[in-house]
Design an enzyme around this catalytic site. Sequence first.
Site, PDB file in Angstrom:
ATOM      1  N   HIS A 200       0.815  -1.219   0.000  1.00  0.00           N
ATOM      2  CA  HIS A 200       0.000   0.000   0.000  1.00  0.00           C
ATOM      3  C   HIS A 200       0.849   1.270   0.000  1.00  0.00           C
ATOM      4  O   HIS A 200       0.340   2.359  -0.277  1.00  0.00           O
ATOM      5  CB  HIS A 200      -0.944  -0.001   1.203  1.00  0.00           C
ATOM      6  CG  HIS A 200      -2.264   0.651   0.917  1.00  0.00           C
ATOM      7  ND1 HIS A 200      -2.372   1.775   0.129  1.00  0.00           N
ATOM      8  CD2 HIS A 200      -3.525   0.316   1.293  1.00  0.00           C
ATOM      9  CE1 HIS A 200      -3.643   2.123   0.048  1.00  0.00           C
ATOM     10  NE2 HIS A 200      -4.369   1.254   0.739  1.00  0.00           N
TER      11      HIS A 200
ATOM     12  N   ASP B 246      -1.773   2.293  -4.620  1.00  0.00           N
ATOM     13  CA  ASP B 246      -3.070   2.610  -4.033  1.00  0.00           C
ATOM     14  C   ASP B 246      -4.127   1.636  -4.554  1.00  0.00           C
ATOM     15  O   ASP B 246      -3.939   0.983  -5.590  1.00  0.00           O
ATOM     16  CB  ASP B 246      -3.475   4.046  -4.356  1.00  0.00           C
ATOM     17  CG  ASP B 246      -2.534   5.058  -3.715  1.00  0.00           C
ATOM     18  OD1 ASP B 246      -1.970   4.731  -2.651  1.00  0.00           O
ATOM     19  OD2 ASP B 246      -2.332   6.144  -4.282  1.00  0.00           O
TER      20      ASP B 246
END
Length: 542
Positions: A515, A519
Amino acid sequence: MSAAQLLRHSRKLRSLRNSVDCERTSLARYFSTGSGSSAVKENGVEKRIGGARFSQYKQPGKELETFKVSLGGANGSSTCRRMLINRVPSAVTGLNGSLSCGRVASARSFSSSADLPPHQEIGMPSLSPTMTEGNIAKWIKKEGDKVSPGEVLCEVETDKATVEMECMEEGYLAKIVQGDGAKEIKVGEVICVTVEEEGDIEKFKDYKPSAADAPAAPSESKATPEPAAPKVEEKVPAKAPEPKAPKAEKASRSGDRIFASPLARKLAEDNNVQLSSVKGTGPDGRILKADIEDYLAKGGKSEAFAASGLDYTDIPNAQIRKVTANRLLASKQTIPHYYLTVDTRVDKLIKLRGELNPLQEASGGKKISINDLVIKAAALALRKVPECNSSWMNDFIRQYHNVNINVAVQTEHGLFVPVVRDADKKGLGTIGEEVKQLAQRARDNSLKPQDYEGGTFTVSNLGGPFGIKQFCAIINPPQSAILAIGSAEKRVIPGSADGQYEFGSYMSVTMSCDHRVIDGAIGAEFLKAFKGYIENPTTMLL
């Protein structure tokens, strides 16, 4: 106080000035079978530094090679001269360690002792970026054999694969220090010795590397301050040891934290020893490495499992399995994983494979697998969504221009991930051929560093070989994503008309993402592109 006054009033600074503050200093380094040192000529007067005087032997027709050396802390520069003789100089050590050399010939570890002729100690090389130790699989050359540059000395088991170690210089293999099957040899630790003359081999029959040549090992005394124990005993000679024993016993019985040195914990873990069953002899009942060794020597390991009546076999971990375990543990602990799953219809993909394989067989090529088509689709999707072809570098994100796909291969030696380079630019036949060759070399434990380094994205397929419907894979650092491929299964789906149904084959694909780099929307965009190539595979041929 001025610098001149400091020099006049400080004996150490004054002696330093006398040693290095001269306009031009000549430094010569010689080798002899006696002791070694450096000779310095200052204003025509010879001085000795760091040992006895060398015997001044020269060779006719040989001149001195000059090069520049900077003097640490002194103004200007000095000129160093090296005598060109048959033996190669090791390095310029300088005046009490204060000289730093800009360009010096590569060093060879020749002996300076009087009882051994000149020789070269060869250490365990670092054959991969993550290698800290290795094992000797087997020696190709034997003691007494002549070796030449490019010849294979031995096979070294690294943290990635078994690699052939080549000889760099001509000579004779005088002594094998670490034999076949030697385990956990630190990088730099001496494994063999070579000499230039065949007659010198016999002199290394009982050779052992000096302690100074061994790589530094973590010290037990750093983790446990042993000197503190005698001080306690001096204050309370008779009663000091007694309170400590119950304290350690209480901690182990009550389930509180057990204090042990890092080496003791590692040794206990490797031998399946419960720390609560070991009595510590360190300060405040701390468990030391020696305590674990004593426990094992007394048969503590068998006692620990005697109550349960378990029958077991301890299987030693190969180097590749140890490193894989550590890397995956670090990945799961330090990388914020999240997962995206999509179902893709693969009927057209299976049909295209059925059309291409007869053409492959007719041309003498090997069959194309579903996994080969998946690798091609993933590579093209990465070219469309380059944000997923990246790595987290703390201060920045590195986005790669090459699409190099690692393919997970399970073997009896452990998990390997050989790489298909520039997969987005290669045809399906080429990808299939490379994958089969790399997988075979992985099973033979003969992968070379260039076969598994430099990957930017990983594909792991447990669906085709094992029938796993869906799984979540762990990211292979420093990459930022891995694609987990499940098996294809037939499903009943609505047809084109009301009340009609048809069958379709669907494959579940799960993408594990970092992450910090990818995204959620970017990961979804990649899977959308990947699904498009899988469900319309002819677009991969454009």
